[in-house]
Design a protein around this motif. Structure first.
Motif, short mmCIF file in Angstrom:
data_model
loop_
_atom_site.label_atom_id
_atom_site.label_comp_id
_atom_site.label_asym_id
_atom_site.label_seq_id
_atom_site.Cartn_x
_atom_site.Cartn_y
_atom_site.Cartn_z
N GLN A 141 1.05 -1.11 0.09
CA GLN A 141 -0.02 0.03 0.08
C GLN A 141 0.93 1.24 0.03
OE1 GLN A 141 -0.37 -2.42 2.50
NE2 GLN A 141 -1.73 -3.45 1.43
N ARG A 142 1.94 1.24 0.59
CA ARG A 142 2.87 2.34 0.78
C ARG A 142 4.17 2.25 1.27
NH1 ARG A 142 -0.54 1.73 4.91
NH2 ARG A 142 -2.03 3.00 4.18
N ILE A 143 4.90 3.27 1.03
CA ILE A 143 6.37 3.24 1.51
C ILE A 143 6.63 4.03 2.82
CG2 ILE A 143 8.65 3.87 0.76
CD1 ILE A 143 7.69 4.24 -2.04
N ILE A 144 7.26 3.47 3.85
CA ILE A 144 7.38 4.19 5.11
C ILE A 144 8.80 4.35 5.09
CG2 ILE A 144 7.15 3.85 7.60
CD1 ILE A 144 4.98 1.73 6.92
N THR A 145 9.32 5.50 5.54
CA THR A 145 10.49 5.93 5.47
C THR A 145 10.67 6.48 7.13
OG1 THR A 145 10.29 8.29 4.89
CG2 THR A 145 10.99 6.95 3.36
N ALA A 146 11.76 6.04 7.69
CA ALA A 146 12.08 6.57 9.35
C ALA A 146 13.38 6.73 9.35
CB ALA A 146 11.41 5.59 10.06
N GLY A 147 13.81 7.66 10.28
CA GLY A 147 15.32 7.86 10.90
C GLY A 147 15.33 9.31 11.09
N ALA A 191 12.56 11.06 2.90
CA ALA A 191 13.82 10.87 2.84
C ALA A 191 14.27 10.23 3.83
CB ALA A 191 14.84 12.19 2.55
N VAL A 192 15.43 9.27 3.58
CA VAL A 192 15.86 8.55 4.71
C VAL A 192 17.45 8.35 4.58
CG1 VAL A 192 15.46 6.41 3.61
CG2 VAL A 192 15.68 6.32 5.79
N SER A 193 18.45 8.44 5.57
CA SER A 193 19.60 8.53 5.42
C SER A 193 20.25 7.26 4.98
CB SER A 193 20.22 9.10 6.71
OG SER A 193 21.74 8.76 6.62
N VAL A 194 21.08 7.31 4.25
CA VAL A 194 21.79 5.86 3.75
C VAL A 194 22.23 5.02 5.14
CG1 VAL A 194 22.27 6.51 1.43
CG2 VAL A 194 24.07 6.69 3.07
#
Length: 111
Positions: free
Chosen positions: A16-22, A61-64
Protein backbone atom coordinates in the motif's frame (compact mmCIF):
# COMPACT_ATOMS: atom_id res chain seq x y z
CA UNK A 1 20.88 4.34 23.40
CA UNK A 2 17.63 2.68 24.44
CA UNK A 3 15.47 5.40 22.90
CA UNK A 4 17.36 5.19 19.63
CA UNK A 5 16.87 1.44 19.32
CA UNK A 6 13.13 1.74 19.97
CA UNK A 7 12.60 4.25 17.17
CA UNK A 8 11.78 2.78 13.76
CA UNK A 9 14.40 3.46 11.15
CA UNK A 10 15.03 2.69 7.53
CA UNK A 11 12.79 2.02 4.58
CA UNK A 12 9.79 -0.28 4.66
CA UNK A 13 7.93 -1.09 1.45
CA UNK A 14 4.41 -2.46 1.71
CA UNK A 15 1.86 -3.18 -1.03
CA UNK A 16 0.00 0.00 0.00
CA UNK A 17 2.75 2.50 0.83
CA UNK A 18 6.37 3.33 1.48
CA UNK A 19 7.40 4.13 5.03
CA UNK A 20 10.61 6.04 5.71
CA UNK A 21 12.02 6.54 9.18
CA UNK A 22 15.12 7.95 10.72
CA UNK A 23 16.42 10.92 12.66
CA UNK A 24 13.08 11.23 14.41
CA UNK A 25 11.03 11.52 11.22
CA UNK A 26 8.45 8.95 10.16
CA UNK A 27 6.69 9.38 6.81
CA UNK A 28 4.04 7.31 5.04
CA UNK A 29 3.98 7.86 1.29
CA UNK A 30 1.42 6.35 -1.08
CA UNK A 31 2.86 4.62 -4.12
CA UNK A 32 0.74 6.72 -6.47
CA UNK A 33 2.36 9.90 -5.12
CA UNK A 34 5.94 8.82 -5.93
CA UNK A 35 7.19 10.08 -9.28
CA UNK A 36 10.87 9.36 -8.69
CA UNK A 37 13.28 7.79 -6.20
CA UNK A 38 16.87 8.98 -6.20
CA UNK A 39 19.90 9.57 -4.03
CA UNK A 40 20.79 13.10 -3.00
CA UNK A 41 23.56 14.39 -0.78
CA UNK A 42 22.53 16.73 2.00
CA UNK A 43 25.32 19.16 2.82
CA UNK A 44 25.29 18.39 6.55
CA UNK A 45 23.60 14.99 6.81
CA UNK A 46 25.23 13.17 3.90
CA UNK A 47 23.55 10.93 1.31
CA UNK A 48 19.84 10.19 1.51
CA UNK A 49 17.38 8.13 -0.48
CA UNK A 50 14.80 10.70 -1.56
CA UNK A 51 11.24 10.13 -2.78
CA UNK A 52 9.95 12.89 -5.04
CA UNK A 53 6.45 13.76 -6.16
CA UNK A 54 5.41 14.70 -9.69
CA UNK A 55 6.19 18.35 -8.95
CA UNK A 56 9.74 17.36 -7.84
CA UNK A 57 8.73 18.12 -4.24
CA UNK A 58 10.45 15.95 -1.64
CA UNK A 59 7.90 13.58 -0.13
CA UNK A 60 10.30 11.73 2.18
CA UNK A 61 13.96 10.99 2.68
CA UNK A 62 15.96 8.50 4.70
CA UNK A 63 19.67 8.62 5.41
CA UNK A 64 21.69 5.84 3.82
CA UNK A 65 22.97 4.93 7.28
CA UNK A 66 19.46 3.59 7.97
CA UNK A 67 19.14 1.64 4.71
CA UNK A 68 21.59 -1.20 5.20
CA UNK A 69 22.18 -1.55 1.46
CA UNK A 70 23.42 0.38 -1.54
CA UNK A 71 21.21 3.47 -1.90
CA UNK A 72 21.23 3.35 -5.71
CA UNK A 73 20.04 -0.26 -5.68
CA UNK A 74 17.40 0.66 -3.11
CA UNK A 75 16.22 3.56 -5.30
CA UNK A 76 16.02 1.16 -8.27
CA UNK A 77 13.97 -1.27 -6.15
CA UNK A 78 11.52 1.50 -5.26
CA UNK A 79 11.27 2.56 -8.90
CA UNK A 80 10.66 -1.05 -9.98
CA UNK A 81 7.73 -1.55 -7.63
CA UNK A 82 6.43 1.94 -8.41
CA UNK A 83 6.35 0.98 -12.10
CA UNK A 84 4.90 -2.51 -11.48
CA UNK A 85 1.88 -2.08 -9.20
CA UNK A 86 0.63 -5.53 -10.18
CA UNK A 87 3.64 -7.01 -8.34
CA UNK A 88 3.45 -4.98 -5.12
CA UNK A 89 1.68 -7.80 -3.31
CA UNK A 90 5.09 -9.50 -3.33
CA UNK A 91 6.24 -6.86 -0.85
CA UNK A 92 4.30 -8.71 1.85
CA UNK A 93 7.05 -11.36 1.58
CA UNK A 94 10.48 -9.71 1.46
CA UNK A 95 12.28 -12.73 0.03
CA UNK A 96 9.83 -13.07 -2.86
CA UNK A 97 9.97 -9.33 -3.56
CA UNK A 98 13.77 -9.32 -3.66
CA UNK A 99 13.80 -12.46 -5.84
CA UNK A 100 11.46 -10.75 -8.33
CA UNK A 101 13.65 -7.65 -8.37
CA UNK A 102 16.73 -9.84 -9.00
CA UNK A 103 14.93 -11.49 -11.94
CA UNK A 104 14.18 -8.02 -13.29
CA UNK A 105 17.87 -7.04 -13.01
CA UNK A 106 18.92 -10.25 -14.75
CA UNK A 107 16.53 -9.48 -17.63
CA UNK A 108 18.05 -6.01 -17.93
CA UNK A 109 21.56 -7.45 -18.02
CA UNK A 110 20.48 -9.85 -20.79
CA UNK A 111 19.22 -7.04 -23.03
Amino acid sequence: MRQETEEPSGLHLTPQRIITAGEGTLRHVRWRDVAHATVAVHRLLGPHLVLLGADERKLAAVSVRYLGSDPMVTAALVRYFRDHPEERELLADRERAIAQFHRHLERLEGE
